[in-house]
Motif scaffolding. Sequence first.
Motif, PDB file in Angstrom:
ATOM      1  N   TYR A  39      -5.175  -7.412  22.102  1.00  0.00           N
ATOM      2  CA  TYR A  39      -3.686  -6.477  22.215  1.00  0.00           C
ATOM      3  C   TYR A  39      -4.218  -5.070  23.370  1.00  0.00           C
ATOM      4  O   TYR A  39      -3.170  -4.998  24.508  1.00  0.00           O
ATOM      5  N   TYR A  48      -7.280   2.624  28.539  1.00  0.00           N
ATOM      6  CA  TYR A  48      -8.257   2.950  27.028  1.00  0.00           C
ATOM      7  C   TYR A  48      -9.402   2.413  26.976  1.00  0.00           C
ATOM      8  O   TYR A  48     -10.546   2.607  26.784  1.00  0.00           O
ATOM      9  N   ALA A  92      -7.120   6.433  14.870  1.00  0.00           N
ATOM     10  CA  ALA A  92      -7.520   6.482  16.214  1.00  0.00           C
ATOM     11  C   ALA A  92      -7.800   7.529  17.548  1.00  0.00           C
ATOM     12  O   ALA A  92      -7.068   8.443  16.816  1.00  0.00           O
ATOM     13  N   SER A  93      -8.454   7.532  17.767  1.00  0.00           N
ATOM     14  CA  SER A  93      -8.290   9.054  18.820  1.00  0.00           C
ATOM     15  C   SER A  93      -7.135   8.712  19.930  1.00  0.00           C
ATOM     16  O   SER A  93      -6.056   7.737  20.052  1.00  0.00           O
ATOM     17  N   VAL A  94      -6.498   9.761  19.426  1.00  0.00           N
ATOM     18  CA  VAL A  94      -6.189  10.653  20.948  1.00  0.00           C
ATOM     19  C   VAL A  94      -6.143  11.216  21.557  1.00  0.00           C
ATOM     20  O   VAL A  94      -7.508  12.169  22.283  1.00  0.00           O
ATOM     21  N   TYR A  95      -5.769  11.379  23.230  1.00  0.00           N
ATOM     22  CA  TYR A  95      -6.516  11.799  24.629  1.00  0.00           C
ATOM     23  C   TYR A  95      -5.943  13.357  24.190  1.00  0.00           C
ATOM     24  O   TYR A  95      -4.857  13.810  23.654  1.00  0.00           O
ATOM     25  N   ASP A 116     -12.415   5.135  16.477  1.00  0.00           N
ATOM     26  CA  ASP A 116     -11.468   4.901  17.237  1.00  0.00           C
ATOM     27  C   ASP A 116     -12.766   2.898  17.484  1.00  0.00           C
ATOM     28  O   ASP A 116     -14.060   2.973  17.233  1.00  0.00           O
ATOM     29  N   VAL A 117     -12.180   1.675  18.150  1.00  0.00           N
ATOM     30  CA  VAL A 117     -13.041   0.428  18.336  1.00  0.00           C
ATOM     31  C   VAL A 117     -13.387   0.469  19.484  1.00  0.00           C
ATOM     32  O   VAL A 117     -13.968  -0.211  19.949  1.00  0.00           O
ATOM     33  N   GLN A 121     -14.195   5.831  24.153  1.00  0.00           N
ATOM     34  CA  GLN A 121     -12.990   6.291  23.208  1.00  0.00           C
ATOM     35  C   GLN A 121     -14.283   7.325  22.346  1.00  0.00           C
ATOM     36  O   GLN A 121     -13.906   8.482  21.800  1.00  0.00           O
ATOM     37  N   ASN A 141     -13.275  -1.152  14.419  1.00  0.00           N
ATOM     38  CA  ASN A 141     -12.064  -1.289  14.243  1.00  0.00           C
ATOM     39  C   ASN A 141     -11.652  -1.200  12.905  1.00  0.00           C
ATOM     40  O   ASN A 141     -11.579  -1.280  12.062  1.00  0.00           O
ATOM     41  N   ILE A 142     -10.024   0.409  12.650  1.00  0.00           N
ATOM     42  CA  ILE A 142      -9.452   0.533  11.743  1.00  0.00           C
ATOM     43  C   ILE A 142      -9.800  -0.903  10.642  1.00  0.00           C
ATOM     44  O   ILE A 142      -9.360  -0.344   9.482  1.00  0.00           O
ATOM     45  N   TYR A 156      -1.209   9.199  14.733  1.00  0.00           N
ATOM     46  CA  TYR A 156      -0.676   9.313  15.340  1.00  0.00           C
ATOM     47  C   TYR A 156      -0.953   8.825  16.625  1.00  0.00           C
ATOM     48  O   TYR A 156      -1.480   8.319  17.498  1.00  0.00           O
ATOM     49  N   PHE A 157       0.479   8.033  17.226  1.00  0.00           N
ATOM     50  CA  PHE A 157       0.554   7.230  17.735  1.00  0.00           C
ATOM     51  C   PHE A 157       0.187   6.200  17.984  1.00  0.00           C
ATOM     52  O   PHE A 157      -0.026   5.622  19.147  1.00  0.00           O
ATOM     53  N   GLU A 161       1.360   0.590  19.427  1.00  0.00           N
ATOM     54  CA  GLU A 161       0.792   0.006  19.957  1.00  0.00           C
ATOM     55  C   GLU A 161       0.238  -1.220  19.833  1.00  0.00           C
ATOM     56  O   GLU A 161      -1.001  -1.905  20.545  1.00  0.00           O
TER      57      GLU A 161
HETATM   58  C1  LIG Z   1      -3.924   6.332  19.029  1.00  0.00           C
HETATM   59  S1  LIG Z   1      -3.616   5.175  20.698  1.00  0.00           S
HETATM   60  C2  LIG Z   1      -2.535   6.276  21.654  1.00  0.00           C
HETATM   61  C3  LIG Z   1      -2.347   8.076  21.254  1.00  0.00           C
HETATM   62  C4  LIG Z   1      -2.245   9.003  22.252  1.00  0.00           C
HETATM   63  N1  LIG Z   1      -0.579   7.886  23.024  1.00  0.00           N
HETATM   64  C5  LIG Z   1      -2.834   8.950  23.595  1.00  0.00           C
HETATM   65  O1  LIG Z   1      -2.055   8.833  24.136  1.00  0.00           O
HETATM   66  O2  LIG Z   1      -3.888   9.238  23.464  1.00  0.00           O
HETATM   67  C6  LIG Z   1      -5.348   4.696  21.487  1.00  0.00           C
HETATM   68  C7  LIG Z   1      -6.387   4.778  20.954  1.00  0.00           C
HETATM   69  O3  LIG Z   1      -6.315   3.924  19.783  1.00  0.00           O
HETATM   70  C8  LIG Z   1      -7.545   2.939  19.910  1.00  0.00           C
HETATM   71  N2  LIG Z   1      -7.093   1.615  18.694  1.00  0.00           N
HETATM   72  C9  LIG Z   1      -6.098   1.263  19.563  1.00  0.00           C
HETATM   73  N3  LIG Z   1      -6.220  -0.179  17.920  1.00  0.00           N
HETATM   74  C10 LIG Z   1      -7.256  -0.012  17.400  1.00  0.00           C
HETATM   75  C11 LIG Z   1      -7.312  -0.407  16.443  1.00  0.00           C
HETATM   76  N4  LIG Z   1      -7.468  -1.368  15.975  1.00  0.00           N
HETATM   77  N5  LIG Z   1      -9.086   0.132  16.403  1.00  0.00           N
HETATM   78  C12 LIG Z   1      -9.095   1.987  16.208  1.00  0.00           C
HETATM   79  N6  LIG Z   1      -8.707   1.942  16.956  1.00  0.00           N
HETATM   80  C13 LIG Z   1      -7.826   1.357  17.921  1.00  0.00           C
HETATM   81  C14 LIG Z   1      -7.725   2.721  21.534  1.00  0.00           C
HETATM   82  O4  LIG Z   1      -9.119   2.516  21.536  1.00  0.00           O
HETATM   83  C15 LIG Z   1      -7.286   3.759  21.157  1.00  0.00           C
HETATM   84  O5  LIG Z   1      -8.320   5.057  22.013  1.00  0.00           O
END
Ligand SMILES: C[S@@+](CC[C@H](N)C(=O)[O-])C[C@H]1O[C@@H](n2cnc3c(N)ncnc32)[C@H](O)[C@@H]1O
Length: 252
Positions: A39, A48, A92-95, A116-117, A121, A141-142, A156-157, A161
């Motif tokens: 995904y 990302y 997971a990382s957040v911007y 973060d995967v 990031q 991967n979380i 957080y958000f 996704e």
């Molecule tokens: C937290 S979300 C979005 C947060 C928010 N919308 C932003 O603007 O940053 C985005 C992050 O989730 C990470 N991510 C997605 N799936 C993941 C997973 N299964 N394990 C760890 N990190 C993951 C992505 O690599 C990305 O850095």
Amino acid sequence: MDDVARSTTYPQPLNSLTIPVDAPLVESPAVMAPEIPAYLQETYYWCYLNPRNVKLLDREFVVRTILWQQHRKLQKLAFSEIRAGQSVLQPASVYGSFAPNLAAHIGPEGSLDVVDVAEVQVLSARGKLREYPFATVHHANIVNFTGGPFDVVCCYFLLHEVPDVYKYRIVNLLLDKVNPGDKVVFVDYHKPRWWHPLKLNTSIVFDTLEPFAKSLWRNEIREFASESEQFHWYKETCFGGLFQKVVATRRN
Ligand SMILES: C[S@@+](CC[C@H](N)C(=O)[O-])C[C@H]1O[C@@H](n2cnc3c(N)ncnc32)[C@H](O)[C@@H]1O
């Protein structure tokens, strides 16, 4: 084929940050970078994973804009569940400055673990957390993260996704990371009220760019928990219902 199964199809480079120089030549899963889930590769590569775009987008004003200027309020809502000195997992990382703000909020008596995967990031988050030695950024991967338990998990958000099969895995993994009395905080999208002036815009954005997000319009986050009765659930919404905070506290 479901998304989890497909997520094994992308070859990944070795993560140079985790490989000792004298590592044996035999490939071991312990030193392989985590695979990028399908995904993420297929839907979110542009924002990302593409290093040039990550550099452009990892800014506070970007998060504020995406979240309709509600980011500060939402961050405050999340942080209100966290006390100084606690051990906190951010899955997971957040911007922008979310992670350093969280680290500053927790303080040096506590600890922050960000997972973060995506390597790009991880590197960006490590840069932003340079001044906080009690913060660690893990490249994983979380759903495979083995650390913990934690006093608080702050998600957080992330959920909007990921596909539903991943929502189940992530919610249950995070709930497993807390002991009785401790909590998991989710801040994410929610179905806006029918009259919300941004409902149509949000719906179009989700239909074109965020195919897994509307599941949070149809389902409660607690419905992704397989043992939800072991938690006390608190939910509040804000900004005309467009956002939600859900707190799951493990019962004693
Ligand atoms: C937290 S979300 C979005 C947060 C928010 N919308 C932003 O603007 O940053 C985005 C992050 O989730 C990470 N991510 C997605 N799936 C993941 C997973 N299964 N394990 C760890 N990190 C993951 C992505 O690599 C990305 O850095």
